[in-house]
Design an enzyme around this catalytic site. Structure first.
Site, PDB file in Angstrom:
ATOM      1  N   GLY A   1      85.536 -32.288  79.671  1.00 36.24           N
ATOM      2  CA  GLY A   1      84.399 -32.348  80.581  1.00 36.24           C
ATOM      3  C   GLY A   1      83.275 -33.213  80.038  1.00 36.24           C
ATOM      4  O   GLY A   1      83.457 -33.988  79.086  1.00 36.24           O
ATOM      5  N   GLU A   2      82.110 -33.024  80.633  1.00 28.84           N
ATOM      6  CA  GLU A   2      80.965 -33.887  80.317  1.00 28.84           C
ATOM      7  C   GLU A   2      80.600 -33.874  78.831  1.00 28.84           C
ATOM      8  O   GLU A   2      80.347 -34.925  78.225  1.00 28.84           O
ATOM      9  CB  GLU A   2      79.776 -33.415  81.154  1.00 28.84           C
ATOM     10  CG  GLU A   2      78.666 -34.408  81.212  1.00 28.84           C
ATOM     11  CD  GLU A   2      77.410 -33.809  81.824  1.00 28.84           C
ATOM     12  OE1 GLU A   2      77.356 -32.586  82.060  1.00 28.84           O
ATOM     13  OE2 GLU A   2      76.474 -34.580  82.036  1.00 28.84           O
TER      14      GLU A   2
ATOM     15  N   ILE B   1      87.120 -27.998  85.911  1.00 29.52           N
ATOM     16  CA  ILE B   1      87.260 -27.437  87.251  1.00 29.52           C
ATOM     17  C   ILE B   1      85.973 -27.552  88.067  1.00 29.52           C
ATOM     18  O   ILE B   1      85.988 -27.342  89.265  1.00 29.52           O
ATOM     19  CB  ILE B   1      87.729 -25.965  87.198  1.00 29.52           C
ATOM     20  CG1 ILE B   1      86.737 -25.110  86.412  1.00 29.52           C
ATOM     21  CG2 ILE B   1      89.130 -25.861  86.625  1.00 29.52           C
ATOM     22  CD1 ILE B   1      86.977 -23.630  86.582  1.00 29.52           C
ATOM     23  N   ASP B   2      84.859 -27.890  87.424  1.00 29.61           N
ATOM     24  CA  ASP B   2      83.577 -27.937  88.147  1.00 29.61           C
ATOM     25  C   ASP B   2      83.401 -29.179  89.018  1.00 29.61           C
ATOM     26  O   ASP B   2      82.526 -29.215  89.880  1.00 29.61           O
ATOM     27  CB  ASP B   2      82.404 -27.887  87.151  1.00 29.61           C
ATOM     28  CG  ASP B   2      82.287 -26.521  86.516  1.00 29.61           C
ATOM     29  OD1 ASP B   2      82.768 -25.550  87.130  1.00 29.61           O
ATOM     30  OD2 ASP B   2      81.730 -26.420  85.406  1.00 29.61           O
TER      31      ASP B   2
ATOM     32  N   HIS C   1      88.506 -15.642  85.057  1.00 29.83           N
ATOM     33  CA  HIS C   1      89.261 -16.719  84.418  1.00 29.83           C
ATOM     34  C   HIS C   1      90.595 -17.055  85.065  1.00 29.83           C
ATOM     35  O   HIS C   1      91.222 -18.034  84.663  1.00 29.83           O
ATOM     36  CB  HIS C   1      89.433 -16.422  82.927  1.00 29.83           C
ATOM     37  CG  HIS C   1      88.206 -16.801  82.156  1.00 29.83           C
ATOM     38  ND1 HIS C   1      87.101 -15.991  82.104  1.00 29.83           N
ATOM     39  CD2 HIS C   1      87.896 -17.920  81.470  1.00 29.83           C
ATOM     40  CE1 HIS C   1      86.169 -16.587  81.398  1.00 29.83           C
ATOM     41  NE2 HIS C   1      86.620 -17.760  81.005  1.00 29.83           N
TER      42      HIS C   1
HETATM   43  P1  ADP Z   1      83.039 -29.714  78.381  1.00 30.35           P
HETATM   44  O1  ADP Z   1      83.668 -30.884  77.698  1.00 30.35           O
HETATM   45  O2  ADP Z   1      84.027 -28.915  79.170  1.00 30.35           O
HETATM   46  O3  ADP Z   1      81.813 -30.117  79.157  1.00 30.35           O
HETATM   47  P2  ADP Z   1      81.340 -28.656  76.270  1.00 30.35           P
HETATM   48  O4  ADP Z   1      80.072 -29.098  76.906  1.00 30.35           O
HETATM   49  O5  ADP Z   1      81.369 -27.309  75.649  1.00 30.35           O
HETATM   50  O6  ADP Z   1      82.573 -28.670  77.269  1.00 30.35           O
HETATM   51  O7  ADP Z   1      81.708 -29.749  75.157  1.00 30.35           O
HETATM   52  C1  ADP Z   1      82.883 -29.635  74.401  1.00 30.35           C
HETATM   53  C2  ADP Z   1      82.648 -30.127  73.015  1.00 30.35           C
HETATM   54  O8  ADP Z   1      82.249 -31.504  73.038  1.00 30.35           O
HETATM   55  C3  ADP Z   1      81.507 -29.443  72.261  1.00 30.35           C
HETATM   56  O9  ADP Z   1      81.887 -28.239  71.691  1.00 30.35           O
HETATM   57  C4  ADP Z   1      81.182 -30.468  71.213  1.00 30.35           C
HETATM   58  O10 ADP Z   1      82.110 -30.454  70.174  1.00 30.35           O
HETATM   59  C5  ADP Z   1      81.326 -31.770  71.999  1.00 30.35           C
HETATM   60  N1  ADP Z   1      80.017 -32.135  72.546  1.00 30.35           N
HETATM   61  C6  ADP Z   1      79.408 -31.651  73.646  1.00 30.35           C
HETATM   62  N2  ADP Z   1      78.181 -32.195  73.815  1.00 30.35           N
HETATM   63  C7  ADP Z   1      78.010 -33.043  72.789  1.00 30.35           C
HETATM   64  C8  ADP Z   1      76.953 -33.895  72.355  1.00 30.35           C
HETATM   65  N3  ADP Z   1      75.803 -33.980  73.047  1.00 30.35           N
HETATM   66  N4  ADP Z   1      77.119 -34.600  71.231  1.00 30.35           N
HETATM   67  C9  ADP Z   1      78.270 -34.539  70.526  1.00 30.35           C
HETATM   68  N5  ADP Z   1      79.294 -33.756  70.872  1.00 30.35           N
HETATM   69  C10 ADP Z   1      79.188 -33.013  71.973  1.00 30.35           C
END
Ligand code: ADP
Length: 319
Positions: A102-103, A127-128, A250
């Protein structure tokens, strides 16, 4: 390019395995080795590696979750954590990294490229469906189908007993799942973070529908807008239905991916490796008007994709 790395990171999404399979097979067929790291960025820091061959990814497309597992890694958010990760990537001879997530995960990928010049390509899987510059993310379609299937069952009981079901679905900041599943199920109302909830108006809507002869009532609630219990508390004395609450939780993230997600993930995985081979990186693979697009990561991450409110207007009219 001799060797690429691949990770799945952040919240898991159905179809991640199909993307891994496509990355591995596209690369291997072109003579490139693929190293998977377990548990997303934390597996890069801890050097949890697995070499992935053509055969290793057989029979995984239909499986939910991710064979590479996933995690959230706070350490990677620090410069020191990323230095440790980069050291391992170098020592393993990784020439480029494909990040499926994700983001947040894509933000981490962009930092690796910006800080260490490691070529990266992101594949949006969440999924968002809140990632900018792609019409769909991997996992969204499967999630919606799961929500619709489960809610359809509740609707049967709602009709038999003339009850209202308040169904809470995922979406902390985005009402996408609640809104789209609400359209697909014919929900009486959707409560989403994008629209301030007016319980009086909501109750009037439900009462009017009842006067028109409706014998059931489904209200889809995005978890970030209100809890299903709060919605029930505000409505049950006003709408003349007995209410029941279901929190889908979930189950929305799991399950075998739909054909749509398998195909989308296959296309994105194939495109990610093809892009790297043609010298393109620091991009996310997007789906735009049915075609694969190369979106600069900076653009993909510049803002969250807003909910298309025309769907909301339509849902009010059709229910
Ligand atoms: P998603 O990828 O589903 O949005 P998260 O936001 O939890 O989930 O991000 C997943 C992982 O990506 C985090 O645990 C971290 O390791 C890395 N990550 C997220 N944001 C940052 C950031 N601003 N800088 C560096 N790594 C990040």
């Amino acid at each position: 390019m001799k060797r690429i790395g691949v990770i799945t990171s952040g919240g898991d999404a159905p179809g991640m395995n199909a993307a891994i399979r496509a990355v591995v097979r596209t690369a291997r067929m072109r003579g490139i080795d693929v190293i998977g790291f377990y548990h997303g960025y934390s597996g890069i820091i801890d050097n949890e590696i697995v070499e992935l061959t053509y055969k290793d990814v057989g029979g995984i497309m239909e499986r939910g979750g991710t064979i590479l597992r996933s995690s959230r890694c706070e350490e990677f958010k620090t410069t020191h954590g990323r230095e440790l990760a980069m050291k391992n990537l170098r020592e393993n001879g990784i020439d480029a990294l494909v990040v499926i997530g994700g983001e947040g995960s894509l933000t981490g990928a962009m930092l690796l490229e910006e800080e260490f010049n490691l070529p990266v390509v992101g594949i949006p899987a969440t999924i968002d469906n809140d990632i900018n510059a792609t019409d769909m993310c991997i996992g969204v379609d499967t999630c919606l189908n799961t929500v619709v299937e489960a809610t359809q069952k509740l609707k049967d009981t709602a009709s038999s007993h003339e009850r209202a079901f308040i169904v809470e679905v995922m979406g902390r900041k985005s009402g996408y799942i609640a809104l789209m599943s609400g359209i697909a199920i014919g929900a009486e109302a959707v409560v989403i973070p994008e629209v301030p909830v007016d319980y009086g108006a909501l109750a009037d809507r439900i009462l009017e529908a009842r006067k028109r002869g409706k014998i059931n009532c489904i209200i889809m609630v995005a978890e970030g807008a209100a809890s299903a219990y709060t919605v029930a508390r505000h409505l049950e004395h006003r709408i003349g239905y007995e209410t029941r609450i279901t929190i889908l939780g979930h189950i929305q993230r799991g399950g075998s991916p739909t054909a749509f997600d398998r195909i989308l993930a296959s296309r994105m995985g194939y495109e990610a490796v093809s892009a790297l081979l043609s010298g393109k990186h620091n991009i996310m693979i997007g789906l735009q008007r049915g075609k694969m697009a190369h979106v600069p990561l900076e653009e993909a991450l510049s803002k969250k994709k807003p909910l298309d409110m025309s769907y909301y207007e339509m849902s009010l009219l059709l229910s």
